[in-house]
Write a protein that holds these residues in place. Structure first.
Motif: not given
Lengths: 366, 140
Positions: A184-189, A151-156, A214-216
């Motif tokens: 399962i997770i649809k709203n995070k990069p 929920a509060d992660a910047a990216a996974i 600072n990005r994937l």
């Protein structure tokens, strides 16, 4: 006197460990090479990494064998991988952390609070959906923990084929209802770093890219970093010239095998597998499966456990496809690669649907 | 016949001329083009040898063909690095190794001198301070 701010910077950490600026540039040159960036980026990466703060990383384990963590941590000497891994603030990792029980859980919650919105979440293992009780940690189901921490992660970062695509737990008949993180997770990069296990540098390379830019990094259609997964094993295999000349090993101990000929007929899944094993190699660039004389298993691809036998050539179908397979072989092995791709998709679909597929249904285009 | 009676024969992977992947030719052409570009436009180039699908035999042969020139530099930081100019001016070979002597990366650089050899300007002020301390201690 360096402040806490400068003390957390990579350049300061390296300098404190006796690494000179030339050593730092050497480190960045190697990193540039690993990330398949233009060599001129080495100095830019050096400038960028000099200013970066240590990121907080929370590493969760679900249905997995811990092979991905093992892959990352088994280095013989300080390597680029270990330097990057040592640099991050690994605030939670059930295998590596000293704390246990409530103290470990407390460490995770403190990191989540202190770095809300900024921490990186790394997931190793698939998540059972058949019954959440199949896999729990501290009494919480994997599903609940994933949703809470994501929920509060910047990216996974989904490390390994299990977290990326379901992996071995997902193999037929998938008794636990195993799914991937992205199911399962649809709203995070999310970035997938598949492999069973992944090459260590693929994991740390992504971390380094994130720290630098600072990005994937740029991803393919399966959310895999193109740096490591843009080419098939077949594209970069040093035995490719033998494939092109029709020189194949027919068994593991024949003259062709001893001469290092192509392992296609012995089941190599190189033509349909995207990974960097052929160039980056394993165990500090010692070797990789094909160089050791064994065909690629295709472990960085979805459903590789259900893609036919490891020792059946891609152009030879399994199960009900044996008759049609003879035609494919007669058409030529070059077509067999394309047929192999089509076969893989059709078989998966057919098995799922319990359909019969005839020769006429086959496409010769991938 | 039992498993134990089957003789085991170990032979090194043969990479004779017949087994060559023939990538050396295309790599040499690439290096030549890079050298021309550097001369005409000043564009430095770097080729990662480990990212190129060469067999170990071919990598060795390529380096043998390029040879070793007048300049040979040893760098010791995070392990040893060999840096030398080949027999062809402007073509350098860099072999970065870690502290276990394992190869990290091997580069062919087309440049006047690889950047890693140059003294880092940012470190000069600190060198000045250290030298001052040395001078003061010497005077004492």
């Amino acid at each position: 006197m360096p402040t806490q701010d400068t003390q957390d910077r990579l350049s300061h950490i390296l300098k404190s460990n006796g690494v000179s600026r030339r050593g730092f540039i050497k480190y960045c040159s190697t990193l540039t090479s690993l990330l398949a960036l233009h060599p001129s980026m080495a100095m830019k990466i050096a400038e960028s990494l000099e200013k970066v703060q240590r990121p907080s990383v929370i590493w969760l384990h679900f249905q997995e064998c811990t092979g991905c963590s093992e892959s990352l941590t088994r280095s013989h000497a300080p390597t680029i991988e270990s330097l990057i891994f040592d640099y991050i603030s690994l605030d939670y990792h059930e295998t590596l952390m000293a704390a246990a029980g409530n103290a470990a859980e407390k460490a995770m919650h403190e990191a989540m609070e202190a770095h809300k919105g900024k921490y990186l979440l790394v997931v190793e293992g698939s998540i059972p959906m058949g019954n959440p009780g199949y896999s729990t940690v501290a009494g919480e189901s994997n599903l609940h923990v994933l949703e809470k921490v994501a929920a509060d992660a910047a990216a996974i970062i989904s490390v390994g084929t299990c977290a990326s695509f379901g992996g071995l737990p997902h193999a037929n008949p998938n008794p636990t209802g195993a799914v991937s993180v992205s199911d399962i997770i649809k709203n995070k990069p999310i970035i997938n770093i598949p492999g069973c296990p992944p090459i260590p540098v693929a994991i740390t390379g992504v971390l380094a890219h994130y720290l630098t830019f600072n990005r994937l990094p740029k991803l393919d259609s399966l959310s895999r970093p193109e740096t490591f997964y843009a080419n098939t094993i077949h594209d970069r295999c040093y035995r490719r010239t033998f494939y092109d000349r029709g020189l194949f090993a027919e068994s593991f101990d024949d003259e062709g095998a001893k001469k290092g000929w192509c392992l296609y007929k012995l089941g190599c899944k190189g033509p349909t597998t995207y990974n960097a094993c052929a160039t980056v190699k394993w165990n500090d660039k010692t070797s990789w499966p094909v160089e050791a004389g064994h065909g690629c298993l295709g472990c960085s691809e979805p459903n590789f456990w259900d893609a036919g036998g490891f020792y059946q050539a891609l152009s030879i179908p399994s199960g009900n496809y044996k008759k049609a397979g003879a035609s494919a072989i007669a058409a030529g092995l070059a077509a067999g690669v394309a047929v192999g791709l089509a076969n893989k998709h059709k078989k998966a679909h057919a098995v799922k649907q319990h359909d019969d597929v005839s020769v006429d249904d086959w496409s010769e285009k991938s | 016949m039992t498993a134990a009676s089957i003789p085991l024969v170990f032979s090194p992977l043969a990479f004779s001329q017949k087994s060559s992947t023939n990538h050396i030719y295309s790599l040499l052409v690439e290096i030549k083009h890079a050298l021309e570009n550097f001369h005409q436009q000043g564009i430095k180039q770097s080729i990662d040898l480990l990212a190129t699908p060469l067999s170990a035999f071919e990598r060795k042969r390529l380096l043998g063909l390029l040879g070793k020139g007048e300049v040979d530099i040893n760098l010791t930081s995070l392990g040893k690095s060999e840096i030398y100019e080949t027999n062809y001016n402007g073509i350098w070979f860099i072999n970065h190794k870690d502290e276990d002597n394992q190869v990290l990366t091997q580069l062919i650089e087309i440049t006047q001198i690889p950047d890693i050899v140059l003294s880092p300007i940012k470190d000069i002020p600190e060198s000045t301070k250290k030298l001052q301390t040395l001078i003061e201690n010497e005077v004492k």
